[in-house]
Scaffold this active site. Structure first.
Site, PDB file in Angstrom:
ATOM      1  N   GLY A  25     -32.955  30.295  94.067  1.00  0.00           N
ATOM      2  CA  GLY A  25     -34.175  30.243  94.570  1.00  0.00           C
ATOM      3  C   GLY A  25     -35.035  29.181  93.607  1.00  0.00           C
ATOM      4  O   GLY A  25     -34.522  28.904  92.543  1.00  0.00           O
ATOM      5  N   SER A  26     -36.506  29.488  93.744  1.00  0.00           N
ATOM      6  CA  SER A  26     -37.242  28.500  92.823  1.00  0.00           C
ATOM      7  C   SER A  26     -37.201  29.059  91.433  1.00  0.00           C
ATOM      8  O   SER A  26     -37.166  28.156  90.489  1.00  0.00           O
ATOM      9  CB  SER A  26     -38.758  28.944  93.197  1.00  0.00           C
ATOM     10  OG  SER A  26     -39.187  30.211  93.677  1.00  0.00           O
ATOM     11  N   GLU A  28     -34.823  29.744  89.842  1.00  0.00           N
ATOM     12  CA  GLU A  28     -33.410  29.539  89.305  1.00  0.00           C
ATOM     13  C   GLU A  28     -33.440  27.781  89.046  1.00  0.00           C
ATOM     14  O   GLU A  28     -32.534  27.309  88.129  1.00  0.00           O
ATOM     15  CB  GLU A  28     -32.093  29.659  90.191  1.00  0.00           C
ATOM     16  CG  GLU A  28     -31.829  31.190  89.867  1.00  0.00           C
ATOM     17  CD  GLU A  28     -33.036  32.127  90.852  1.00  0.00           C
ATOM     18  OE1 GLU A  28     -33.631  32.838  90.404  1.00  0.00           O
ATOM     19  OE2 GLU A  28     -33.577  31.443  91.855  1.00  0.00           O
ATOM     20  N   GLU A  47     -26.110  35.679  99.149  1.00  0.00           N
ATOM     21  CA  GLU A  47     -25.666  36.018  97.765  1.00  0.00           C
ATOM     22  C   GLU A  47     -24.501  36.998  97.967  1.00  0.00           C
ATOM     23  O   GLU A  47     -23.780  37.041  96.894  1.00  0.00           O
ATOM     24  CB  GLU A  47     -26.933  36.878  97.184  1.00  0.00           C
ATOM     25  CG  GLU A  47     -28.094  35.847  96.966  1.00  0.00           C
ATOM     26  CD  GLU A  47     -28.780  35.830  98.224  1.00  0.00           C
ATOM     27  OE1 GLU A  47     -30.093  35.374  97.869  1.00  0.00           O
ATOM     28  OE2 GLU A  47     -28.685  36.279  99.047  1.00  0.00           O
ATOM     29  N   HIS A  70     -30.794  34.649  92.883  1.00  0.00           N
ATOM     30  CA  HIS A  70     -32.390  34.582  93.013  1.00  0.00           C
ATOM     31  C   HIS A  70     -32.925  35.995  92.614  1.00  0.00           C
ATOM     32  O   HIS A  70     -32.593  36.919  93.436  1.00  0.00           O
ATOM     33  CB  HIS A  70     -32.762  34.168  94.246  1.00  0.00           C
ATOM     34  CG  HIS A  70     -34.216  33.797  94.347  1.00  0.00           C
ATOM     35  ND1 HIS A  70     -34.873  33.222  93.327  1.00  0.00           N
ATOM     36  CD2 HIS A  70     -34.900  34.092  95.345  1.00  0.00           C
ATOM     37  CE1 HIS A  70     -36.345  33.216  93.654  1.00  0.00           C
ATOM     38  NE2 HIS A  70     -36.113  33.804  94.979  1.00  0.00           N
ATOM     39  N   HIS A 280     -10.031  58.899  98.436  1.00  0.00           N
ATOM     40  CA  HIS A 280     -10.817  58.671  99.558  1.00  0.00           C
ATOM     41  C   HIS A 280     -10.911  59.799 100.641  1.00  0.00           C
ATOM     42  O   HIS A 280     -12.071  60.377 100.630  1.00  0.00           O
ATOM     43  CB  HIS A 280     -10.209  57.332 100.374  1.00  0.00           C
ATOM     44  CG  HIS A 280     -11.162  56.928 101.402  1.00  0.00           C
ATOM     45  ND1 HIS A 280     -10.543  55.753 102.163  1.00  0.00           N
ATOM     46  CD2 HIS A 280     -12.650  56.674 101.583  1.00  0.00           C
ATOM     47  CE1 HIS A 280     -11.794  55.657 102.993  1.00  0.00           C
ATOM     48  NE2 HIS A 280     -12.681  56.112 102.701  1.00  0.00           N
ATOM     49  N   GLY A 400     -13.771  49.032  98.677  1.00  0.00           N
ATOM     50  CA  GLY A 400     -13.965  49.303 100.457  1.00  0.00           C
ATOM     51  C   GLY A 400     -15.076  48.543 100.919  1.00  0.00           C
ATOM     52  O   GLY A 400     -15.645  49.005 102.043  1.00  0.00           O
TER      53      GLY A 400
END
Length: 526
Positions: A25-26, A28, A47, A70, A280, A400
């Site tokens: 984004g800006s 970065e 992302e 970002h 689990h 998972g």
């Protein structure tokens, strides 16, 4: 004087972190400016996909990987994928841009008011430099913490820091090295060997960390020399032992009582490279069979500390295995001496049975194929049909979390040039990471995606029976055409319905990505 950006780039280059997975984004852009030509930036469209690709790349190479996210919103989008990377012990270095320092306290747009807290407790370390002069040291700490802990780290950097000119002290970071040694002592090794020798019926339980550490073949050597049956620890995200080996007993079920039942008859359980255990389903019972003892060997101190039973030795499993091989005499194994044949695949009436699909993969793909699997409702069918004899042959979302499979397959293929990579993905799972197709197309990644389409969330249907909730909504996902979606992202896609057509498609060589959609019968995980 050099800028913080220039020092950071040089440090990353010296450490070999020159492949960056990101969605900037800006905030970065100042970090990415003047990026040396030796760097490769791999763009993802979401992302979560970015982290999934980096996770796959890190697991394929065994090396730390830089991820460019970002601010708060982009980092938040990535957090689901970070859970998989945490449990896979992938050394990801997550970096995120921050507003200029003078605007953070004002809660300006794209500011992250308490950036280090955002990723906690997921990451092993998170921070933000105290000033521009602290940027190189903070970046180095993020890299070293990821390497030492084998866990993602997170660093937020105000974007006005990158242009700051720093004094010579900042360049001291460039020559830093941090290494770790964790060998057991002689007394510990003698005690472990003695416990195995005195046990009447010991059993090995092997974990994913052995495959990650390159100990697949040494695990086989240990089991064969001692003649011990081998289980794989519950919920594996990698396979540490050939699944058709005569000593292989299967993957332990992921319930407390079920694990105890599977290990009945053994008086010593030696767990190498795994937590104790990743349960689990809630299946109450004893942790271990009556009279059984457990010894866990792991280099993950947290896993050793939180285990509810047994003894633990916090050590690198490699020297432990070598010591046992050197100290303990060979003893014959009971049972079959040849690799187990695969059974005839089950069939279905209206679509292909998943076993038929997996048998086709087994018969048509090279023996060293790397499979990235995210089809949870077909686990039982998978282990019945596959014959995996090579290290790094099997990968699964470690926490998972859905959305791992397609991006990780792209990252795996980029990290394993020359090795075939196949993503075996359920239609429900595929939608979580579908934009990975675009990256695969743009970077000409040679990866095959096999989409198993049954029009429903199969694992949820199974759980609805387990939990006694058969009438819940949101189970079905009809009307998805992944061939059209793939073509929209630039990946050739084909739908197959018959077994002969599937085998013919799988035998077709391809230089880039491709997608094969196959309609399958609904099955359950076990």
């Amino acid at each position: 004087m050099a800028t913080a950006r220039r020092i950071a780039h040089e440090f990353l280059e010296r450490r070999g972190l020159t492949t960056i997975f990101g969605n900037p984004g800006s905030n970065e852009l100042p970090f990415l400016a003047e990026l040396p030509e030796t760097f490769r930036y791999v763009l993802g469209l979401h992302e979560g996909v970015v982290v999934g690709m980096a996770d796959g790349y890190a697991q394929a190479t065994g090396l730390p990987v830089l991820v460019n996210l970002h601010a708060a919103a982009g980092s938040g989008n990535a957090m689901g994928a970070v859970t998989n990377a945490v449990h896979a012990r992938s050394p990801l270095v997550l970096t995120a841009g921050q507003q200029v320092r003078s605007a953070i306290g004002l809660d300006a747009m794209l500011a992250n008011l308490d950036a280090p807290q955002l990723m906690r407790p997921l990451v092993g370390w998170s921070g933000e430099p105290s000033c521009a002069g602290d940027v190189p040291r903070s970046l180095a700490q993020a890299v070293f913490e990821a390497e030492l802990q084998r866990r993602p780290t997170y660093l937020s950097v105000p974007y006005d820091d990158w242009d700051a000119e720093l004094d010579d002290n900042a360049t001291a970071t460039l020559d830093r090295r941090v290494t770790r040694g964790q060998a057991p002592d002689e007394e510990q090794l003698l005690a472990l060997a003695g416990a195995l020798e005195s046990a009447a019926s010991p059993v090995l339980v092997l974990g994913a960390d052995l495959d990650a550490a390159g100990l697949f073949d040494r695990s086989v050597a240990l089991a064969e020399q001692l003649g011990l049956p081998v289980w794989v620890a519950p919920s594996p995200h990698r396979l540490p032992f050939p699944n058709r080996h005569p000593l292989f007993r299967g993957v332990l079920p992921a319930g407390i009582g079920a694990v105890s039942g599977a290990l009945a008859g053994h008086d010593l359980v030696l767990v190498l490279g795994a937590p104790v255990f990743r349960y689990h389903q809630h299946v109450p019972g004893r942790y271990l069979p009556e009279g059984a003892k457990l010894i866990q060997v792991t280099d993950d101190a947290g896993a050793a500390a939180r285990a509810p039973m047994g003894q633990a030795l916090v050590a690198d499993p490699a020297p432990v295995i070598e010591s046992l091989l050197a100290r303990l005499p060979a003893r014959p194994a009971s049972g079959a001496a040849a690799f187990a044949p695969t059974p005839e695949p089950a069939t279905a009436k209206t679509a292909l049975h998943p076993e038929q699909v997996f048998a086709a993969l087994r018969d048509t793909q090279p023996a060293d194929t790397c499979y990235v699997v995210e089809s949870t409702s077909t686990n039982a069918a998978w282990w019945r049909q596959m014959d995996l004899r090579h290290p790094g042959s099997y990968f699964f979302p470690a926490a998972g979390g859905l959305g791992f499979g397609m991006p990780a397959a792209v990252g795996m293929a980029m990290g394993l040039p020359g090795r075939p990579v196949v993503g075996v993905i359920g239609d429900g799972s595929a939608n979580y990471g579908i934009t990975a197709l675009w990256t695969a197309a743009q970077y000409h990644v040679p990866v095959t995606f096999v989409i198993l389409r049954n029009g429903t969330y199969g694992a949820l249907r199974w759980f609805s029976g387990v939990l006694g909730t058969p009438d819940v909504p949101g189970m079905d996902i009809p009307g998805l055409d992944f061939t059209a979606i793939a073509q929209g992202y630039g990946v050739p896609g084909v739908a197959v319905r018959g077994l002969d057509e599937l085998r013919a498609q799988l035998k077709t060589a391809t230089a880039g990505p491709r997608l094969i959609q196959v309609d399958t019968e609904l099955t359950t995980p076990e």
